[in-house]
Enzyme design. Structure first.
Site, mmCIF file in Angstrom:
data_model
loop_
_atom_site.group_PDB
_atom_site.id
_atom_site.type_symbol
_atom_site.label_atom_id
_atom_site.label_comp_id
_atom_site.label_asym_id
_atom_site.label_seq_id
_atom_site.Cartn_x
_atom_site.Cartn_y
_atom_site.Cartn_z
ATOM 1 N N ALA A 1 0.218 1.552 4.754
ATOM 2 C CA ALA A 1 -0.119 2.220 6.014
ATOM 3 C C ALA A 1 -0.524 1.200 7.071
ATOM 4 C CB ALA A 1 -1.244 3.227 5.785
ATOM 5 N N TYR A 2 -1.297 0.211 6.666
ATOM 6 C CA TYR A 2 -1.711 -0.843 7.596
ATOM 7 C C TYR A 2 -0.496 -1.567 8.167
ATOM 8 C CZ TYR A 2 -3.471 -5.388 9.141
ATOM 9 O OH TYR A 2 -3.737 -6.529 9.869
ATOM 10 N N ALA A 3 0.417 -1.982 7.295
ATOM 11 C CA ALA A 3 1.601 -2.717 7.733
ATOM 12 C C ALA A 3 2.455 -1.874 8.679
ATOM 13 C CB ALA A 3 2.417 -3.162 6.523
#
Length: 236
Positions: A147-149
């Site tokens: 999700a961060y990426a």
């Protein structure tokens, strides 16, 4: 005219704030959690505003505060970030929403809300800037921080879109660092593993990011581009 640095209370954001105020810039930072050193930063001439970009209400409040105080802006550096992984996460849906709220929705709304202020700043000073702090992981993806990426990739894409929208008055660029500095809690095993991921095998420190910010602010002919600070990691 002020330059805003979101998430400027620690690490790279803090280093940038101190460097820019030393150069004579009017610097405004945001911080999420109350910090003991905020008073000291204000004594150095840095305006400090508490803001939470993880909620729409927090973004609304921040936008209203800036509009009530300033009629022009010299720039905004979107440095506020949230680092979270899927492992151990009880609700991955909420995780994805939070990552996109902080890294995409907040910068998107702030950029649009401050368009007139940035254009006014450009008219007064000859140019204004937006800098998005993205991440090396945008190129490669991450199996542990999906999700961060994805959200950082969204922020990277905003760079191109806003560069087109705001040209020629406002330059819009990004900085994509990989490892710049360690946390004090990082053990030797982790440090060695991280260093071996790049060709240069070093953690250059926050000043590497500061110099990238200074270069972009000083440039007259760069927009819609990303400065990659990865020590040759893309070649390993």
């Amino acid at each position: 005219m002020p330059i805003i640095i979101t998430g400027g209370g620690q690490r790279l954001g803090l280093a940038c704030a101190k460097a820019l105020v030393a150069q004579g810039y009017d610097v405004v930072i945001t911080y999420r959690k109350t910090r003991e050193d905020i008073a000291a930063l204000e004594e150095q001439g840095i305006t400090c505003l508490q803001a939470d970009f993880s909620t729409s209400t927090g973004v609304d409040t921040f936008i209203a505060t800036i509009k009530s105080r300033y009629s022009a802006l010299g720039g905004i550096i979107h440095n506020a970030s949230e680092w979270a992984a899927e492992e151990g996460c009880a609700d991955t849906g909420l995780l994805m929403e939070k990552m996109w709220q902080v890294h995409v929705f907040a910068p998107y709304r702030i950029n649009l809300a401050f368009e007139a202020l940035l254009c006014a700043g450009s008219e007064q000073d000859g140019q204004a800037d937006i800098i998005h702090m993205t991440d090396y992981v945008v190129e490669k993806g991450s199996d542990k921080h999906i999700a961060y990426a994805a959200s950082k990739a969204g922020l990277a894409n905003l760079t191109s879109s806003f560069a087109k929208r705001f040209a020629p008055k406002v330059k819009v660029n990004a900085i994509a660092p990989s490892l710049l500095m360690f946390n004090e809690s990082d053990d030797d095993e982790y440090r060695n593993k991280a260093l071996n991921k790049s060709l240069l095998r070093k953690a250059p420190g926050e000043q590497e990011g500061v110099m990238a910010v200074q270069y972009i602010l000083g440039s007259r002919y760069m927009t819609g581009r990303t400065l990659s600070l990865d020590g040759g990691r893309h070649l390993v």
